[in-house]
Design an enzyme around this catalytic site. Structure first.
Site, PDB file in Angstrom:
ATOM      1  N   GLU A 165       0.816  -1.216   0.000  1.00 35.74           N
ATOM      2  CA  GLU A 165       0.000   0.000   0.000  1.00 35.74           C
ATOM      3  C   GLU A 165       0.849   1.266   0.000  1.00 35.74           C
ATOM      4  O   GLU A 165       0.425   2.302  -0.517  1.00 35.74           O
ATOM      5  CB  GLU A 165      -0.931   0.005   1.215  1.00 35.74           C
ATOM      6  CG  GLU A 165      -2.033  -1.038   1.171  1.00 35.74           C
ATOM      7  CD  GLU A 165      -3.049  -0.767   0.075  1.00 35.74           C
ATOM      8  OE1 GLU A 165      -3.307   0.413  -0.219  1.00 35.74           O
ATOM      9  OE2 GLU A 165      -3.569  -1.742  -0.503  1.00 35.74           O
ATOM     10  N   SER A 166       2.032   1.200   0.589  1.00 33.50           N
ATOM     11  CA  SER A 166       2.876   2.394   0.708  1.00 33.50           C
ATOM     12  C   SER A 166       4.003   2.425  -0.319  1.00 33.50           C
ATOM     13  O   SER A 166       4.933   3.231  -0.188  1.00 33.50           O
ATOM     14  CB  SER A 166       3.480   2.462   2.120  1.00 33.50           C
ATOM     15  OG  SER A 166       4.306   1.328   2.363  1.00 33.50           O
TER      16      SER A 166
END
Length: 281
Positions: free
Chosen positions: A148-149
Site C-alpha cells: 500500500e505504501s
C-alpha cells in the site's frame, strides 16, 4: 345473445391475463433500475432470476456470482494465526526490520520515517499484541503495508484529494483533507474519525498527524487491520487482500494481487515460517 356474451367474457379474461403477463415482464425487464425482489439476481438483459443465467456474467444486482470465496481454513493449518509465535519485539528484530527498510530508495518521501521503534510502540498499544503474535500475521501485515505504501516509500498519497463524505458523526473539518496517509493509506473522514476515537487522537482536526508521527501512522494502519482484516486471518493471506482491496480479486488486478503475495512470501522466508494456504484471491 348469451353465447355472444360468454365469448366476450372469455375474450376479456384472456386479455386481462395477457396484460398481467406483459406487465410482469415489463417490470422484470426493468430490474436494472428497480432491482429484483427477494434473493434474486438482475441479469444483464434486465430479467430477475436465480440461476447462472441471471446471477452469472453481466449480473447487474442481487447476489451475483463471482469466483467462490476461499473456504475458511482451520486456524491450525493454513491460517495466518497458526504456526510459530513470539512477542512483537522478538519477531520484529532489528535485522528483520532493517532488511525491509534498507530497500527504501533515497528519493522516497518516507525514507527514514518508518522505524522499528514506532512499529513496536504502535503494536504494543493494542491488546491483541501485548502477548505473543503469530509470525505469519506479522509477515502478512507488513506485506500489505509494504504494498500500500509503495514498499514504504510513501507516507502520503500522491493524488491528494479532499475525500470528504457527508457525516454527522465524523464531519469534515474546514480546510482539512482526508487523503491516504501512513502505511495502509487510511482515507476518508469517517476512517480518520473512527481511528482517532479509538486511539484517543484528534485525527479529524489534524489528519496530518498520521504523516508526522511514525507511531501514529502505524497505529492507524493497525487500527484498520484489527477492525477489518484480523477477523479473517484463519482464511489465509488471500482473504486479507480481499478485505483491503477486494476490487483486485477475481481477476480484477492480478498483478497487484501477486505483488502482495510476493511481499508476503519474502517476509515469511525472512521470519522462517511457511506461508500457509489460500495466498491469492
Amino acid at each position: 345473445m348469451a353465447t355472444q356474451n360468454a365469448i366476450l367474457k372469455k375474450a376479456l379474461i384472456i386479455f386481462l391475463f395477457t396484460l398481467t403477463i406483459m406487465t410482469g415482464t415489463a417490470f422484470s425487464q426493468n430490474c436494472g433500475t428497480n432491482g429484483c425482489k427477494g434473493n434474486m439476481c438482475c441479469s444483464r438483459w434486465g430479467y430477475c432470476g436465480t440461476t447462472k443465467a441471471y446471477c452469472g456474467t453481466g449480473c447487474q444486482s442481487g447476489p451475483c456470482n463471482s469466483k467462490p470465496k476461499p473456504t475458511p481454513t482451520p486456524s491450525g493449518s493454513g491460517g495466518l494465526n497458526a504456526g510459530p509465535r513470539g512477542t512483537i519485539a522478538s519477531v520484529i528484530t532489528p535485522a528483520f526490520f532493517n532488511s525491509i527498510m534498507s530497500k527504501v530508495g533515497s528519493g522516497c518521501p518516507a525514507k527514514g520515517f518508518y522505524t522499528r521503534q514506532a512499529f513496536i510502540a504502535a503494536a504494543e498499544s493494542f491488546a491483541a499484541y501485548k502477548g505473543t503474535v503469530a509470525k505469519r500475521e506479522i509477515a502478512a501485515m507488513l506485506a500489505q503495508f509494504s504494498h500500500e505504501s509503495g514498499s514504504f516509500c510513501y507516507k502520503e498519497e500522491i493524488a491528494r484529494g479532499r475525500y470528504c463524505s457527508p457525516s454527522t458523526t465524523y464531519p469534515c473539518q474546514p480546510g482539512k483533507n482526508y487523503y491516504g496517509r501512513g502505511p495502509i493509506q487510511i482515507t476518508w473522514n469517517y476512517n480518520y474519525g473512527a481511528a482517532g476515537k479509538f486511539l484517543g487522537l484528534p485525527l479529524l482536526k489534524d489528519p496530518d498527524m498520521v504523516a508526522r508521527s511514525p507511531t501514529v501512522a502505524f497505529q492507524c494502519a493497525m487500527w484498520f487491520w484489527n477492525k477489518n482484516v484480523r477477523p479473517v486471518l484463519s482464511q489465509g493471506f488471500g482473504a486479507t487482500t480481499r478485505r483491503i482491496n477486494g476490487g483486485e480479486c477475481n481477476g480484477g488486478r492480478p498483478a497487484a494481487v501477486q505483488s502482495r503475495v510476493n511481499h508476503y512470501l519474502d517476509f515469511c522466508k525472512k521470519l522462517g515460517v511457511t506461508p500457509g494456504t489460500n495466498l491469492s484471491c
